[in-house]
Design a protein around this motif. Sequence first.
Motif, PDB file in Angstrom:
ATOM      1  N   VAL A   1       0.910  -1.337   0.177  1.00  0.00           N
ATOM      2  CA  VAL A   1       0.524   0.207   0.165  1.00  0.00           C
ATOM      3  C   VAL A   1       0.867   1.721   0.216  1.00  0.00           C
ATOM      4  CG1 VAL A   1      -1.839   1.304   1.480  1.00  0.00           C
ATOM      5  CG2 VAL A   1      -2.411  -1.358   1.087  1.00  0.00           C
ATOM      6  N   ASN A   2       1.873   1.106   0.719  1.00  0.00           N
ATOM      7  CA  ASN A   2       2.722   2.420   0.762  1.00  0.00           C
ATOM      8  C   ASN A   2       3.358   2.845  -0.700  1.00  0.00           C
ATOM      9  OD1 ASN A   2       2.532   2.856   3.676  1.00  0.00           O
ATOM     10  ND2 ASN A   2       4.300   2.051   4.247  1.00  0.00           N
ATOM     11  N   LEU A   3       4.016   1.482  -1.384  1.00  0.00           N
ATOM     12  CA  LEU A   3       4.691   2.110  -3.114  1.00  0.00           C
ATOM     13  C   LEU A   3       2.969   2.336  -3.110  1.00  0.00           C
ATOM     14  CD1 LEU A   3       6.736   1.294  -3.867  1.00  0.00           C
ATOM     15  CD2 LEU A   3       6.716  -0.537  -4.264  1.00  0.00           C
ATOM     16  N   ILE A   4       1.903   1.670  -3.467  1.00  0.00           N
ATOM     17  CA  ILE A   4       1.179   2.091  -4.194  1.00  0.00           C
ATOM     18  C   ILE A   4       1.117   3.777  -4.356  1.00  0.00           C
ATOM     19  CG2 ILE A   4      -1.605   2.059  -4.817  1.00  0.00           C
ATOM     20  CD1 ILE A   4      -1.132  -0.620  -4.106  1.00  0.00           C
ATOM     21  N   ASP A   5       1.166   4.415  -3.076  1.00  0.00           N
ATOM     22  CA  ASP A   5       0.701   5.060  -2.613  1.00  0.00           C
ATOM     23  C   ASP A   5       2.284   6.189  -3.882  1.00  0.00           C
ATOM     24  OD1 ASP A   5      -1.254   5.298  -1.715  1.00  0.00           O
ATOM     25  OD2 ASP A   5       0.188   5.015   0.776  1.00  0.00           O
ATOM     26  N   THR A   6       3.350   5.698  -4.084  1.00  0.00           N
ATOM     27  CA  THR A   6       4.203   6.404  -4.563  1.00  0.00           C
ATOM     28  C   THR A   6       4.214   6.289  -5.775  1.00  0.00           C
ATOM     29  OG1 THR A   6       5.680   6.195  -2.458  1.00  0.00           O
ATOM     30  CG2 THR A   6       6.665   6.896  -3.938  1.00  0.00           C
TER      31      THR A   6
ATOM     32  N   ALA B   1      -7.026  -2.941  -6.544  1.00  0.00           N
ATOM     33  CA  ALA B   1      -8.491  -2.954  -5.686  1.00  0.00           C
ATOM     34  C   ALA B   1      -8.054  -2.096  -4.849  1.00  0.00           C
ATOM     35  CB  ALA B   1      -9.672  -3.881  -6.035  1.00  0.00           C
ATOM     36  N   VAL B   2      -7.089  -2.547  -3.644  1.00  0.00           N
ATOM     37  CA  VAL B   2      -6.122  -2.473  -2.588  1.00  0.00           C
ATOM     38  C   VAL B   2      -6.097  -0.738  -2.415  1.00  0.00           C
ATOM     39  CG1 VAL B   2      -4.888  -2.694  -1.245  1.00  0.00           C
ATOM     40  CG2 VAL B   2      -5.176  -4.298  -2.457  1.00  0.00           C
ATOM     41  N   GLU B   3      -6.121  -0.014  -3.405  1.00  0.00           N
ATOM     42  CA  GLU B   3      -6.163   1.402  -3.491  1.00  0.00           C
ATOM     43  C   GLU B   3      -7.347   1.913  -2.993  1.00  0.00           C
ATOM     44  OE1 GLU B   3      -3.795   4.837  -6.015  1.00  0.00           O
ATOM     45  OE2 GLU B   3      -5.287   3.235  -7.297  1.00  0.00           O
ATOM     46  N   HIS B   4      -8.447   1.108  -3.809  1.00  0.00           N
ATOM     47  CA  HIS B   4      -9.725   1.746  -3.380  1.00  0.00           C
ATOM     48  C   HIS B   4     -10.810   0.896  -1.741  1.00  0.00           C
ATOM     49  CE1 HIS B   4      -9.747   4.359  -6.834  1.00  0.00           C
ATOM     50  NE2 HIS B   4      -8.539   3.255  -6.791  1.00  0.00           N
ATOM     51  N   ILE B   5     -10.311   0.104  -2.348  1.00  0.00           N
ATOM     52  CA  ILE B   5     -10.605  -0.683  -0.857  1.00  0.00           C
ATOM     53  C   ILE B   5     -10.317  -1.897   0.054  1.00  0.00           C
ATOM     54  CG2 ILE B   5     -13.219  -1.233  -2.322  1.00  0.00           C
ATOM     55  CD1 ILE B   5     -11.843  -3.925  -3.062  1.00  0.00           C
TER      56      ILE B   5
ATOM     57  N   GLY C   1     -23.848   4.351   1.443  1.00  0.00           N
ATOM     58  CA  GLY C   1     -23.880   5.248  -0.093  1.00  0.00           C
ATOM     59  C   GLY C   1     -22.610   5.352  -0.153  1.00  0.00           C
ATOM     60  N   ASP C   2     -21.489   4.868   0.544  1.00  0.00           N
ATOM     61  CA  ASP C   2     -20.252   4.393   0.517  1.00  0.00           C
ATOM     62  C   ASP C   2     -19.563   3.468  -0.471  1.00  0.00           C
ATOM     63  OD1 ASP C   2     -20.129   3.001   2.793  1.00  0.00           O
ATOM     64  OD2 ASP C   2     -19.197   3.979   3.617  1.00  0.00           O
ATOM     65  N   PHE C   3     -20.287   2.747  -0.794  1.00  0.00           N
ATOM     66  CA  PHE C   3     -20.053   1.310  -2.126  1.00  0.00           C
ATOM     67  C   PHE C   3     -18.844   2.310  -2.719  1.00  0.00           C
ATOM     68  CE2 PHE C   3     -21.164  -0.971  -5.359  1.00  0.00           C
ATOM     69  CZ  PHE C   3     -20.636  -2.026  -5.125  1.00  0.00           C
ATOM     70  N   ASN C   4     -18.181   1.627  -3.218  1.00  0.00           N
ATOM     71  CA  ASN C   4     -16.329   2.085  -3.868  1.00  0.00           C
ATOM     72  C   ASN C   4     -16.706   1.335  -4.967  1.00  0.00           C
ATOM     73  OD1 ASN C   4     -14.222   2.498  -5.144  1.00  0.00           O
ATOM     74  ND2 ASN C   4     -13.627   2.980  -2.918  1.00  0.00           N
ATOM     75  N   PHE C   5     -18.006   1.034  -6.239  1.00  0.00           N
ATOM     76  CA  PHE C   5     -17.657   0.535  -7.146  1.00  0.00           C
ATOM     77  C   PHE C   5     -16.385   0.270  -8.016  1.00  0.00           C
ATOM     78  CE2 PHE C   5     -18.078   0.167 -11.639  1.00  0.00           C
ATOM     79  CZ  PHE C   5     -19.081  -1.103 -11.939  1.00  0.00           C
ATOM     80  N   THR C   6     -15.348   1.596  -7.718  1.00  0.00           N
ATOM     81  CA  THR C   6     -13.939   1.089  -8.857  1.00  0.00           C
ATOM     82  C   THR C   6     -13.247   0.395  -7.911  1.00  0.00           C
ATOM     83  OG1 THR C   6     -14.021   3.888  -9.334  1.00  0.00           O
ATOM     84  CG2 THR C   6     -12.168   2.106  -9.111  1.00  0.00           C
ATOM     85  N   GLY C   7     -13.291  -0.058  -6.698  1.00  0.00           N
ATOM     86  CA  GLY C   7     -12.105  -1.331  -6.080  1.00  0.00           C
ATOM     87  C   GLY C   7     -13.171  -2.160  -6.469  1.00  0.00           C
ATOM     88  N   VAL C   8     -14.688  -2.798  -6.794  1.00  0.00           N
ATOM     89  CA  VAL C   8     -14.666  -3.342  -6.540  1.00  0.00           C
ATOM     90  C   VAL C   8     -14.730  -4.213  -7.828  1.00  0.00           C
ATOM     91  CG1 VAL C   8     -17.139  -5.233  -6.738  1.00  0.00           C
ATOM     92  CG2 VAL C   8     -16.675  -3.317  -4.617  1.00  0.00           C
TER      93      VAL C   8
END
Length: 296
Positions: free
Chosen positions: A29-34, A88-92, A138-145
């Motif tokens: 996750v930290n590397l994804i942020d970079t 996906a991990v970036e969003h959910i 309401g906070d369903f994350n369609f992109t991550g799914v």
Amino acid sequence: MRELKAPVPPWGLAVTAILSVQLGSALSVNLIDTVGPAGTAWLRLSMGAVILLIIGRPPLRSIRRRDVLPLLGLGITTGVMTIGFLAAVEHIPLGTAVAIEFLGPLTVAAVRSHNRKALAWPALALAGVVLLTQPWQGDFNFTGVAWAAMAACGWGVYILLTQRLGDRFTGIGSLTITVPIAALAAAAVGIPQAAGHLTLDVLAAAAGLAILLPVLPFALEMLALRRMTPAAFGTLMALEPAVGVLLGLLILHQQPSAVQVVGIVLVVLAGAAAQRGGRRLRKEEQASPADLDFVG
């Protein structure tokens, strides 16, 4: 070479492999942020390819003309599903992404069992995923799914391609061919994302993550499978979504709700039940455990 007898029981090796896979996912996750999810996938796959090529040799002389397309497809699928999972991990939450991804191999196992009753297990797992994602909120994350669903489809296709190749390219041999192809496939979108962010720290982090996945899990799984049945091994692998939730809580501070805990329990039960009730595959149909657990 004379095989060393490990004092660790085979189930301990399998559980350690699961922890390595999910720890690698959580720390990504930290590397994804970079460098972004595609950049992370490209770096991790590239470092993994280098490590595997150092410790193994691709069986290039064994490749026949009819093997070329399946091998290319296997490598490209690996790259695509790795990007999908990391996106996906970036969003959910991590546990949710693992649970959705787990639907891919679970569905393939149920369909190939030729037993209609086995289809109940993917349905049960899907019910668990619904509880995890809570689409009524309401906070369903369609992109991550959607990204996780793409990774699930990729994992299913990956298993089918691996089974088609059968025992011709097993263990380290198959990985020394497919992982470099996967790195090249991920490079198309990974290099643009990572460009301008490559430092020694980033490269070192990518190398460490590559050891966590796939190098270390593959070695542990290979040792475990020498002393346990595929059914027992597959039952333990059903714990991956739960481990993903646990490490998501401990490392990423992703707190699941009571409803989501029930959802993850349903997914784990479905995975374990599918292994207990499914038929044992013939030797030529079985996929390498390293292949089945490579993504993430």
